[in-house]
Design a protein around this motif. Structure first.
Motif, PDB file in Angstrom:
ATOM      1  N   LEU A 462       0.801  -1.222   0.000  1.00  0.00           N
ATOM      2  CA  LEU A 462       0.000   0.000   0.000  1.00  0.00           C
ATOM      3  C   LEU A 462       0.836   1.275   0.000  1.00  0.00           C
ATOM      4  N   GLN A 463       2.141   1.160  -0.011  1.00  0.00           N
ATOM      5  CA  GLN A 463       3.026   2.308   0.176  1.00  0.00           C
ATOM      6  C   GLN A 463       2.817   3.418  -0.840  1.00  0.00           C
ATOM      7  N   ASN A 464       2.395   3.077  -2.071  1.00  0.00           N
ATOM      8  CA  ASN A 464       2.271   4.102  -3.115  1.00  0.00           C
ATOM      9  C   ASN A 464       1.330   5.225  -2.702  1.00  0.00           C
ATOM     10  N   ALA A 465       0.244   4.885  -2.011  1.00  0.00           N
ATOM     11  CA  ALA A 465      -0.715   5.907  -1.597  1.00  0.00           C
ATOM     12  C   ALA A 465      -0.060   6.904  -0.651  1.00  0.00           C
ATOM     13  N   ALA A 466       0.752   6.412   0.261  1.00  0.00           N
ATOM     14  CA  ALA A 466       1.425   7.291   1.224  1.00  0.00           C
ATOM     15  C   ALA A 466       2.416   8.212   0.530  1.00  0.00           C
ATOM     16  N   PHE A 467       3.147   7.694  -0.440  1.00  0.00           N
ATOM     17  CA  PHE A 467       4.150   8.526  -1.114  1.00  0.00           C
ATOM     18  C   PHE A 467       3.501   9.500  -2.102  1.00  0.00           C
ATOM     19  N   LYS A 468       2.349   9.133  -2.650  1.00  0.00           N
ATOM     20  CA  LYS A 468       1.591  10.089  -3.459  1.00  0.00           C
ATOM     21  C   LYS A 468       1.123  11.250  -2.588  1.00  0.00           C
ATOM     22  N   ALA A 469       0.662  10.917  -1.402  1.00  0.00           N
ATOM     23  CA  ALA A 469       0.222  11.956  -0.466  1.00  0.00           C
ATOM     24  C   ALA A 469       1.384  12.860  -0.071  1.00  0.00           C
ATOM     25  N   LEU A 470       2.557  12.279   0.126  1.00  0.00           N
ATOM     26  CA  LEU A 470       3.730  13.072   0.496  1.00  0.00           C
ATOM     27  C   LEU A 470       4.104  14.045  -0.607  1.00  0.00           C
ATOM     28  N   ARG A 471       4.139  13.560  -1.844  1.00  0.00           N
ATOM     29  CA  ARG A 471       4.480  14.446  -2.976  1.00  0.00           C
ATOM     30  C   ARG A 471       3.447  15.554  -3.120  1.00  0.00           C
ATOM     31  N   ASP A 472       2.178  15.214  -2.968  1.00  0.00           N
ATOM     32  CA  ASP A 472       1.117  16.207  -3.069  1.00  0.00           C
ATOM     33  C   ASP A 472       1.258  17.259  -1.963  1.00  0.00           C
ATOM     34  N   TYR A 473       1.545  16.821  -0.759  1.00  0.00           N
ATOM     35  CA  TYR A 473       1.739  17.740   0.368  1.00  0.00           C
ATOM     36  C   TYR A 473       2.903  18.688   0.097  1.00  0.00           C
ATOM     37  N   GLU A 474       4.024  18.149  -0.353  1.00  0.00           N
ATOM     38  CA  GLU A 474       5.210  18.974  -0.581  1.00  0.00           C
ATOM     39  C   GLU A 474       5.012  19.950  -1.739  1.00  0.00           C
ATOM     40  N   GLN A 475       4.270  19.536  -2.766  1.00  0.00           N
ATOM     41  CA  GLN A 475       4.001  20.428  -3.892  1.00  0.00           C
ATOM     42  C   GLN A 475       3.135  21.606  -3.462  1.00  0.00           C
TER      43      GLN A 475
END
Length: 512
Positions: A462-475
């Motif tokens: 499930l890790q992809n969802a967490a890293f998508k959220a991280l990139r979205d947050y940082e952007q």
């Protein structure tokens, strides 16, 4: 029973779990570009400026709830056993587990926020591994697998947090009280059960308020006292660092266990203490009110630092700088002593006595009482946190059954099962208080290990969802706006809470 527990733990805590925990932490650290280092300012900022609502607690309260589960006997007695059975070098491996585990904690706690739900019975936010295993796969061909996996995790967590893990906390608390004041374990059990019943019956809000008040205060007081002792023994600090590093890599002749034992006990007790990857942190993380899941993921990653790098390190330096430790040959305290700091005589049972003796070297006669009081608060708040996690997973297992409308009894099924869980944890505390320390720790290790296996394997998928959220947050942060989470543009399905929140927010904006 002791032999059975030992055999089960040999399977659960095999080298596979140890390497899995370390390996996943390293992998997540690399993939996130060391989020646990880059985002430290954001971690602290979220704790100071976090939101809260009638349905969710603040980020700080969620952190306190999480720390309530992390900061417990593992930070005192657990560090002592790691040093005793793994050598001073085990401390280094506890540090490494914490550093890399912070990225694991970010991933699991972000997932907890993404897939959280609103409890139909109480209106509060609920979430955790069982929830994200089910929801993440709900709209895929693996929906059945995800649902079954979630149910398995929930069932294991109810048993682990409701029965197995509270025992070791109660045991350490009772042992410290008996050592300090001569209080019989059964008397300590009665007192704890009475206070515990009052807190857990009050629900998540009372648990959050209790944890937010008690945990930071006791952790700060404990660390401060340990710092005082380190200052008094300042000349020994360089030697302590040297001892930790040399023992960790087998460079210290005659002191410390083999490198394998240092790694095994450092990782084992490190995970027990900071709980990164175990799947406990996401429960508290899901209860928080935030505008973006990554915010709470960062806040919970910081909890790992507080637990291990601050509290556990304080205990380690306390024990090592004062010489209040023994390193045994092999993994049992019935074998030959390889190193003896001289502060303890005989062959005491590994546990709070190490830290008590360390405090006594500076505050003569006060060590036993201080550690007993510290453990009383640390262990009690941990037991409260365990209950919250067990109740959350019980809600998951009951599903809609928990909210069957019965006019007079109001959800009698859910209420009855919840009461049964409350009774179970009170019985667990009673038994743990009077049990042998070896059996209590074996019970706790078994619960931690089973949860860790299930959760870490699951979040790898499930890790992809967490890293998508991280990139979205940082952007969004780079754009200078307060991050708001919308899962659909990111390709994240199953996050129904956030889908509804986004729709409501856009609707309100149009109306305005």
């Amino acid at each position: 029973m002791s032999e059975l527990l030992e055999t089960l733990n040999e399977y659960v805590w095999s080298k596979g779990l140890i390497f899995l925990c370390l390996g996943v932490g390293v992998f997540f650290s690399l993939r996130s570009r060391l989020v646990q280092v880059r985002q430290i300012p954001a971690m602290v900022g979220q704790l100071v400026h976090g939101e809260k609502s009638a349905s969710g607690v603040s980020s700080f309260q969620a952190l306190a709830m999480s720390l309530a589960g992390r900061v417990g006997t593992g930070n005192i007695a657990g560090v002592a056993t790691a040093i005793a059975f793994g050598g001073p070098g085990a401390v280094l491996w506890m540090w490494l587990v914490a550093f890399f585990g912070a990225s694991t904690s970010f991933v699991e706690c972000t997932l907890g926020q993404i897939y959280k739900e609103r409890d139909r019975l109480t209106g509060e936010y609920r979430g955790g591994p069982a929830y994200y295993f089910r929801r993440a796969f709900a709209h895929t061909r693996y929906a059945t697998i995800g649902k079954v996996y979630g149910f398995v995790f929930a069932a294991v967590t109810v048993v682990a947090c409701g029965l197995l893990m509270p025992m070791v906390q109660a045991n350490s608390m009772a042992a410290a009280m008996e050592s300090a004041w001569g209080v019989e374990p059964w008397i300590a059990a009665v007192a704890v059960v009475i206070v515990l019943a009052f807190v857990i019956i009050g629900g998540v809000k009372r648990i959050a308020l209790f944890a937010a008040f008690v945990v930071p205060f006791m952790a700060a007081l404990y660390i401060l006292a340990a710092i005082v002792i380190m200052v008094v023994n300042a000349s020994a600090v360089p030697e302590v660092f040297s001892l930790i590093f040399s023992s960790a890599f087998g460079l210290e002749a005659g002191v410390g266990a083999a490198v394998g034992l240092a790694i095994e006990w450092g990782v084992k007790r490190g995970i027990y203490s900071n709980e990164a990857g175990q799947g406990t942190g996401p429960h508290a993380a899901a209860a928080a009110e935030v505008s973006h899941p990554a915010k709470q993921g960062l806040a919970q990653a910081f909890a790992v630092y507080v637990d291990t790098l601050f509290v556990c390190s304080a205990t380690a330096f306390l024990i090592l700088s004062t010489g209040a430790y023994k390193v045994f040959e092999g993994a049992t305290n019935s074998t030959r002593v390889l190193a003896d700091g001289g502060a303890l005589t005989g062959n005491p049972e590994v546990g709070p006595a190490y830290a008590q003796q360390g405090f006594d070297t500076v505050f003569s006669g006060a060590g036993a009482s201080f550690i007993a009081i510290s453990l009383a608060f640390f262990c009690f708040t941990t037991i409260v946190a365990y209950y919250y996690m067990a109740e959350t997973n019980l809600r998951f297992l009951l599903g809609r059954t928990a909210t069957v409308a019965i006019p007079v009894l109001k959800s009698a099924v859910g209420s009855t099962m919840t009461m049964g869980l409350q009774i179970l944890i009170l019985v667990s505390v009673t038994i743990g208080s009077v049990a042998q320390a070896k059996d209590a720790w074996a019970m706790g290790d078994l619960g931690v290990g089973l949860m860790a296996w299930l959760n870490i394997i699951g979040i790898l998928f499930l890790q992809n969802a967490a890293f998508k959220a991280l990139r979205d947050y940082e952007q969004q942060k780079k754009m200078g706006i307060d991050p708001q989470f919308d899962p659909l543009p990111l390709g994240i399905s199953g996050a129904t809470f956030w889908e509804k929140r986004t729709a409501d927010r856009l609707s309100a904006s149009v109306d305005a």
